[in-house]
Write a protein that holds these residues in place. Sequence first.
Motif, short mmCIF file in Angstrom:
data_model
loop_
_atom_site.label_atom_id
_atom_site.label_comp_id
_atom_site.label_asym_id
_atom_site.label_seq_id
_atom_site.Cartn_x
_atom_site.Cartn_y
_atom_site.Cartn_z
N TYR A 150 0.75 -1.02 -0.01
CA TYR A 150 0.04 0.08 -0.06
C TYR A 150 0.82 1.26 -0.11
O TYR A 150 2.03 1.29 0.63
CB TYR A 150 -0.90 0.06 1.00
CG TYR A 150 -0.24 0.27 2.63
CD1 TYR A 150 -0.04 1.34 3.41
CD2 TYR A 150 0.20 -0.88 3.23
CE1 TYR A 150 0.30 1.48 4.42
CE2 TYR A 150 0.94 -0.87 4.43
CZ TYR A 150 0.98 0.37 5.03
OH TYR A 150 1.48 0.34 6.19
N LYS A 154 -1.00 7.72 0.86
CA LYS A 154 -2.52 7.92 0.55
C LYS A 154 -3.50 6.84 1.38
O LYS A 154 -4.65 6.94 1.55
CB LYS A 154 -2.68 7.23 -0.82
CG LYS A 154 -2.15 8.29 -1.89
CD LYS A 154 -2.21 7.88 -3.49
CE LYS A 154 -1.71 9.06 -4.50
NZ LYS A 154 -2.33 8.88 -5.67
N TRP A 170 -12.04 0.81 -2.65
CA TRP A 170 -11.02 0.27 -3.16
C TRP A 170 -11.22 0.30 -4.62
O TRP A 170 -10.39 -0.21 -5.45
CB TRP A 170 -10.38 -1.07 -2.64
CG TRP A 170 -10.03 -0.99 -1.08
CD1 TRP A 170 -10.62 -1.45 -0.20
CD2 TRP A 170 -9.01 0.17 -0.71
NE1 TRP A 170 -10.13 -1.24 0.83
CE2 TRP A 170 -8.85 0.06 0.64
CE3 TRP A 170 -8.43 1.19 -0.88
CZ2 TRP A 170 -8.23 0.56 1.85
CZ3 TRP A 170 -7.56 1.91 -0.26
CH2 TRP A 170 -7.56 1.84 1.01
N LYS A 173 -8.43 1.06 -7.25
CA LYS A 173 -7.28 1.32 -6.71
C LYS A 173 -6.22 0.33 -6.28
O LYS A 173 -5.10 0.55 -5.69
CB LYS A 173 -7.80 2.04 -5.36
CG LYS A 173 -8.59 3.31 -5.38
CD LYS A 173 -8.98 4.06 -4.20
CE LYS A 173 -9.66 5.26 -4.39
NZ LYS A 173 -10.00 5.91 -3.15
N ALA A 229 -1.29 3.32 -8.15
CA ALA A 229 -2.40 2.39 -7.46
C ALA A 229 -2.06 2.35 -5.99
O ALA A 229 -0.85 2.69 -5.48
CB ALA A 229 -2.03 0.81 -7.77
N GLU A 230 -3.18 2.43 -5.16
CA GLU A 230 -3.04 2.76 -3.74
C GLU A 230 -2.61 1.30 -3.09
O GLU A 230 -2.03 1.28 -1.99
CB GLU A 230 -4.09 3.05 -3.14
CG GLU A 230 -4.71 4.66 -3.60
CD GLU A 230 -5.76 5.46 -2.98
OE1 GLU A 230 -6.22 4.73 -1.91
OE2 GLU A 230 -6.22 6.38 -3.38
#
Length: 351
Positions: A150, A154, A170, A173, A229-230
């Motif tokens: 992750y 963010k 999500w 993400k 991308a988170e």
Amino acid sequence: MSWSRPARVGALAIAALSLPFLAACGGESGAKEADASGKPAAESPNLVIYSGRSEELIAPLLKDLEKSTGAKVEVRYGDSAELAAQLLEEGDKTKADLFFSQDAGALGALGKNGRLAQLPQKSLDAVDKTFRAEDGTWVGVSGRARVIAYNGDKVKSAPTSVNDLTKPEWKGKVGYAPTNASFQAFVTGMRVMKGDDATRAWLKDFEANDPQAFEKNGAVLDAVDAGKAELGLINHYYWYEKAAEVGEAKLKAKLSFPAKGDPGALVNVAGVGVLKGTDAEATAQKAVEFLLSEQAQTYFADETHEYPLAADVSSKDELPSLDSIGTPEVDLSKLESLDVTLEMLQEAGMV
């Protein structure tokens, strides 16, 4: 390691019919012939290894294996599932003595079809039963944990279950690598653990949440680190490799190890098995012992950033203990059912 869609579909079924025997294994594997007296000749010092682990990754280790066993080692490199298929096709005519697989599923396929010899109890006892075959035909030598990467800037509270990744917050993400063998092994593990219906439902919900598809785990990690991308589904060692390369302080990507027993907490292994009927069995068994030795286990810990499974070796990466990860109770040999997983991924539109 990623496969193109045509190479993945029907993995064990079609690969056996299409792969030529590479020149890297042009020598004999140590087949014994009778001498003039009718007695079998001494075992050849040659050892042929089919390796699903890349040459770049393990060539230095295999040089040490050669010194330890006194054998001349010849290696055929390739994809683990395709090599397993080739071994099934070759049967007892194979030149291979030892199979070094990137994952447990390929070993499970050979064990299921009676192509692996029983390993000595001493070698089996060196590894926790979770990471070896129940029938004693293969043993894991290094482990890799599935994790959720992750972006620390963010994401303030990272998910601890893959089930969380289907939630609306999500959507769009999450990065993942659907054609990568490690993701497909994770899905197969979920099938073994939760059943096909539950896994099919998870895949449908996950795909509906618009995840970002990448070709490789490394690309997933890069996307998370860059904030594109988170979250990302990867194996743990990709983060540790990058941290060793650029420095942990420079990484925005962090790791969340899924909760104990979660399908996302699967620990898969690279492992070895001795081919049944080899005429170099004693040498092959010595090779297995070497891979479980402190020297080899230290190599896995320090050079490949994986979990050492045998010797009491501490990792310089300060990895969470395997006990604390709490990998689900899955018979890793059953990860061989890749064909069903591929069908599910196709149905979900992921490959």
